[in-house]
Design a protein around this motif. Sequence first.
Motif, PDB file in Angstrom:
ATOM      1  N   SER A   8     -14.012  -3.175   3.123  1.00 51.77           N
ATOM      2  CA  SER A   8     -12.893  -3.835   2.444  1.00 51.77           C
ATOM      3  C   SER A   8     -11.623  -3.869   3.294  1.00 51.77           C
ATOM      4  O   SER A   8     -10.635  -4.488   2.911  1.00 51.77           O
ATOM      5  CB  SER A   8     -12.583  -3.120   1.126  1.00 51.77           C
ATOM      6  OG  SER A   8     -12.100  -1.820   1.396  1.00 51.77           O
ATOM      7  N   THR A   9     -11.640  -3.227   4.445  1.00 58.19           N
ATOM      8  CA  THR A   9     -10.426  -3.079   5.255  1.00 58.19           C
ATOM      9  C   THR A   9     -10.147  -4.273   6.151  1.00 58.19           C
ATOM     10  O   THR A   9      -9.012  -4.483   6.555  1.00 58.19           O
ATOM     11  CB  THR A   9     -10.538  -1.849   6.160  1.00 58.19           C
ATOM     12  OG1 THR A   9     -11.639  -2.039   7.052  1.00 58.19           O
ATOM     13  CG2 THR A   9     -10.702  -0.583   5.362  1.00 58.19           C
ATOM     14  N   LYS A  52     -10.631   5.788  -4.850  1.00 55.50           N
ATOM     15  CA  LYS A  52      -9.988   4.476  -4.697  1.00 55.50           C
ATOM     16  C   LYS A  52     -11.006   3.398  -4.329  1.00 55.50           C
ATOM     17  O   LYS A  52     -10.638   2.282  -3.950  1.00 55.50           O
ATOM     18  CB  LYS A  52      -8.898   4.527  -3.610  1.00 55.50           C
ATOM     19  CG  LYS A  52      -7.797   5.537  -3.886  1.00 55.50           C
ATOM     20  CD  LYS A  52      -6.997   5.165  -5.103  1.00 55.50           C
ATOM     21  CE  LYS A  52      -5.874   6.162  -5.334  1.00 55.50           C
ATOM     22  NZ  LYS A  52      -5.154   5.940  -6.550  1.00 55.50           N
ATOM     23  N   GLU A  53     -12.285   3.767  -4.432  1.00 52.64           N
ATOM     24  CA  GLU A  53     -13.398   2.855  -4.166  1.00 52.64           C
ATOM     25  C   GLU A  53     -13.313   2.241  -2.771  1.00 52.64           C
ATOM     26  O   GLU A  53     -13.625   1.065  -2.559  1.00 52.64           O
ATOM     27  CB  GLU A  53     -13.487   1.784  -5.249  1.00 52.64           C
ATOM     28  CG  GLU A  53     -13.751   2.388  -6.617  1.00 52.64           C
ATOM     29  CD  GLU A  53     -13.764   1.353  -7.732  1.00 52.64           C
ATOM     30  OE1 GLU A  53     -13.368   0.193  -7.517  1.00 52.64           O
ATOM     31  OE2 GLU A  53     -14.184   1.744  -8.837  1.00 52.64           O
ATOM     32  N   TYR A  54     -12.878   3.059  -1.813  1.00 56.51           N
ATOM     33  CA  TYR A  54     -12.822   2.672  -0.403  1.00 56.51           C
ATOM     34  C   TYR A  54     -12.039   1.380  -0.184  1.00 56.51           C
ATOM     35  O   TYR A  54     -12.355   0.586   0.701  1.00 56.51           O
ATOM     36  CB  TYR A  54     -14.234   2.546   0.185  1.00 56.51           C
ATOM     37  CG  TYR A  54     -15.032   3.816   0.051  1.00 56.51           C
ATOM     38  CD1 TYR A  54     -14.874   4.849   0.969  1.00 56.51           C
ATOM     39  CD2 TYR A  54     -15.934   3.999  -0.993  1.00 56.51           C
ATOM     40  CE1 TYR A  54     -15.592   6.025   0.847  1.00 56.51           C
ATOM     41  CE2 TYR A  54     -16.659   5.177  -1.126  1.00 56.51           C
ATOM     42  CZ  TYR A  54     -16.480   6.182  -0.203  1.00 56.51           C
ATOM     43  OH  TYR A  54     -17.197   7.343  -0.331  1.00 56.51           O
ATOM     44  N   ASN A  55     -10.982   1.189  -0.974  1.00 55.08           N
ATOM     45  CA  ASN A  55     -10.217  -0.048  -0.827  1.00 55.08           C
ATOM     46  C   ASN A  55      -9.333  -0.014   0.419  1.00 55.08           C
ATOM     47  O   ASN A  55      -9.148   1.024   1.051  1.00 55.08           O
ATOM     48  CB  ASN A  55      -9.415  -0.374  -2.101  1.00 55.08           C
ATOM     49  CG  ASN A  55      -8.237   0.551  -2.309  1.00 55.08           C
ATOM     50  OD1 ASN A  55      -7.542   0.956  -1.377  1.00 55.08           O
ATOM     51  ND2 ASN A  55      -7.985   0.882  -3.560  1.00 55.08           N
ATOM     52  N   ARG A  56      -8.801  -1.143   0.743  1.00 59.67           N
ATOM     53  CA  ARG A  56      -8.028  -1.320   1.978  1.00 59.67           C
ATOM     54  C   ARG A  56      -6.829  -0.372   2.059  1.00 59.67           C
ATOM     55  O   ARG A  56      -6.553   0.208   3.101  1.00 59.67           O
ATOM     56  CB  ARG A  56      -7.568  -2.778   2.069  1.00 59.67           C
ATOM     57  CG  ARG A  56      -6.820  -3.089   3.313  1.00 59.67           C
ATOM     58  CD  ARG A  56      -6.440  -4.533   3.368  1.00 59.67           C
ATOM     59  NE  ARG A  56      -5.777  -4.794   4.640  1.00 59.67           N
ATOM     60  CZ  ARG A  56      -5.230  -5.919   4.950  1.00 59.67           C
ATOM     61  NH1 ARG A  56      -5.260  -6.928   4.103  1.00 59.67           N
ATOM     62  NH2 ARG A  56      -4.654  -6.074   6.112  1.00 59.67           N
ATOM     63  N   CYS A 110       0.809  -1.221   0.000  1.00 59.78           N
ATOM     64  CA  CYS A 110       0.000   0.000   0.000  1.00 59.78           C
ATOM     65  C   CYS A 110       0.845   1.275   0.000  1.00 59.78           C
ATOM     66  O   CYS A 110       0.296   2.369  -0.117  1.00 59.78           O
ATOM     67  CB  CYS A 110      -0.925   0.019   1.217  1.00 59.78           C
ATOM     68  SG  CYS A 110      -2.256  -1.190   1.121  1.00 59.78           S
TER      69      CYS A 110
END
Length: 186
Positions: free
Chosen positions: A97-98, A156-160, A52
């Motif tokens: 998603s986290t 970022k489409e609420y990604n992790r 990340c």
Amino acid sequence: MTYRCLLQMVLLLCLSTTALCRSYSLLRFQQRRSLEVCQNLLWQLPSTPQHCLEFRMDFQMPEEMKQAQQFRKEDAVLVMYEMLQHIFNILTRDFSSTGWSETIIEHLLEELYGQMNRLEPIQKEIMQKQNSTMGDTTDLHLRKYYFTLGQYLKSKEYNRCAWAVVRVQILRNFSFLKRLTGYLCD
């Protein structure tokens, strides 16, 4: 009889509001304790995976948050309230998603809500009396900063990884909020 009860209620309301608004030392203690709880809860969430690191971004944190400038206690209350509201709003977005614990997030939101509730009567009094030297510029910078955080998550489409980056930003915010509590003196 009705007038006596009404008079007692008015006196109680006036005295409790005055006591609440004048007890900045107690507020400082409560806010510091609650901010530490919030930071500890955020640290309990899974940290940033190595892959990340490429998601990092400079969110242009407002200068008011970077520099240790002098704040009047009234200004500190307004800035803290504004920041807590924005942090609360960000943390109510889709974090599924986290892999984060919903229990930890719920507890974190409860702490933030409690902080805002403690600040709100004083914030309203300051706004009514227009007893602030904080200009609209600071408020605008804060709004822009948090809008950028929200847009980043959305893009970022609420990604992790996006949440991991925002989590670090929120931890920095809590460090600044802890410094701001130092201005809450009687």
